[in-house]
Design an enzyme around this catalytic site. Sequence first.
Site, PDB file in Angstrom:
ATOM      1  N   SER A  43      -1.640   7.996   4.219  1.00 51.62           N
ATOM      2  CA  SER A  43      -1.837   6.819   3.366  1.00 51.62           C
ATOM      3  C   SER A  43      -0.786   5.720   3.516  1.00 51.62           C
ATOM      4  O   SER A  43      -0.908   4.685   2.868  1.00 51.62           O
ATOM      5  CB  SER A  43      -1.925   7.251   1.903  1.00 51.62           C
TER       6      SER A  43
ATOM      7  N   LYS B 121      -2.045   2.278   4.135  1.00 49.73           N
ATOM      8  CA  LYS B 121      -2.398   1.304   3.095  1.00 49.73           C
ATOM      9  C   LYS B 121      -1.408   0.150   2.989  1.00 49.73           C
ATOM     10  O   LYS B 121      -1.715  -0.873   2.369  1.00 49.73           O
ATOM     11  CB  LYS B 121      -2.556   2.021   1.747  1.00 49.73           C
TER      12      LYS B 121
ATOM     13  N   SER C 165      -2.390   5.581  -4.744  1.00 46.03           N
ATOM     14  CA  SER C 165      -2.892   5.655  -3.375  1.00 46.03           C
ATOM     15  C   SER C 165      -4.411   5.773  -3.344  1.00 46.03           C
ATOM     16  O   SER C 165      -4.992   6.600  -2.633  1.00 46.03           O
ATOM     17  CB  SER C 165      -2.259   6.850  -2.629  1.00 46.03           C
TER      18      SER C 165
ATOM     19  N   LYS D 120       5.903   3.402   0.187  1.00 49.90           N
ATOM     20  CA  LYS D 120       4.598   4.079   0.149  1.00 49.90           C
ATOM     21  C   LYS D 120       4.677   5.496   0.698  1.00 49.90           C
ATOM     22  O   LYS D 120       5.281   5.729   1.729  1.00 49.90           O
ATOM     23  CB  LYS D 120       3.572   3.281   0.961  1.00 49.90           C
TER      24      LYS D 120
END
Length: 299
Positions: free
Chosen positions: A73, A76, A134, A250
């Site tokens: 993820s 993203k 997320s 992140k």
Amino acid sequence: MNIGIKGIRRVSATATVALTAGAVIAGGAFASQAQAAAPTPPTIVAKGGFVMNDGTGKTLFTKAADTRRSTGSTTKIMTARVVLAEKGLNLDSKVTIQKAYSDYIVSKGASSARLIVGDKVTVRQLMYGLMLPSGCDAAYALADKFGSGSTREARVKSFIGKMNSTAKTLGLKNTHFDSFDGIGNGTNYSTPRDLTKLASSAMKYSTFRTVVKTKSTKQKVTTKSGGYRYMSWTNTNKLLGTYSGAIGVKTGSGPTAKYCLVFAATRNGKTVIGTVLTATSETTRTADAKKLMDYGFKS
């Protein structure tokens, strides 16, 4: 008298040589001390790692920094970066949540912002849903909104195309995306160095900085019937609140990616930013990131 003057000159010359020699010896001693004081690069569990000074771009640490790996993820970050670069972007424009987004979450067993079909959610709120819990549903909504084409499939393909063209523009030579959220089809990869450069670019957007440093948020969204509800999201980044100066960025995980983390922190006006890829657990990725930031601040 002349002899006295010559004697004085000779003494002065001798003293100068002695002082110079002393300075060289002292300088050598100080240099040795400085070398001795240089921090020892840390050992990390993750298979790949990279840290740089965000202000100067200077590389501070590398471990397989240019080896391509699955990113989970952390993908993203690029999803957000593409949206924020849109011309005439209105963060308060509303997106109606489609059944396709929730069906996708169920079919993939994906992380979710728990968006509810029919709700009208602003682009800004989708950014929080994307980066904090997320949410792959939020990623899908953004790709559908900002891609171009007459069908959802075409719009998603278009959006992923923008992700790859942005990677090329940023000079990310070892990065490729085949998904909007990191649930890839075998060709979704990047490197610790590339992801760090991407995050550094994204952090130039004030909205991105605000979102990724937020530990939790409650957002008021409009329901299908015209009423409203509150959505609560908590950041998956455990560095926030546990590491002094942490400002983002992140987390990521997946069967192939294992555990990933793109991180950044600021102390005394110095920002260090970096990435660890393919860590063995949530605990080790956080520990690795803390080690690398500690080292970055000392370097």
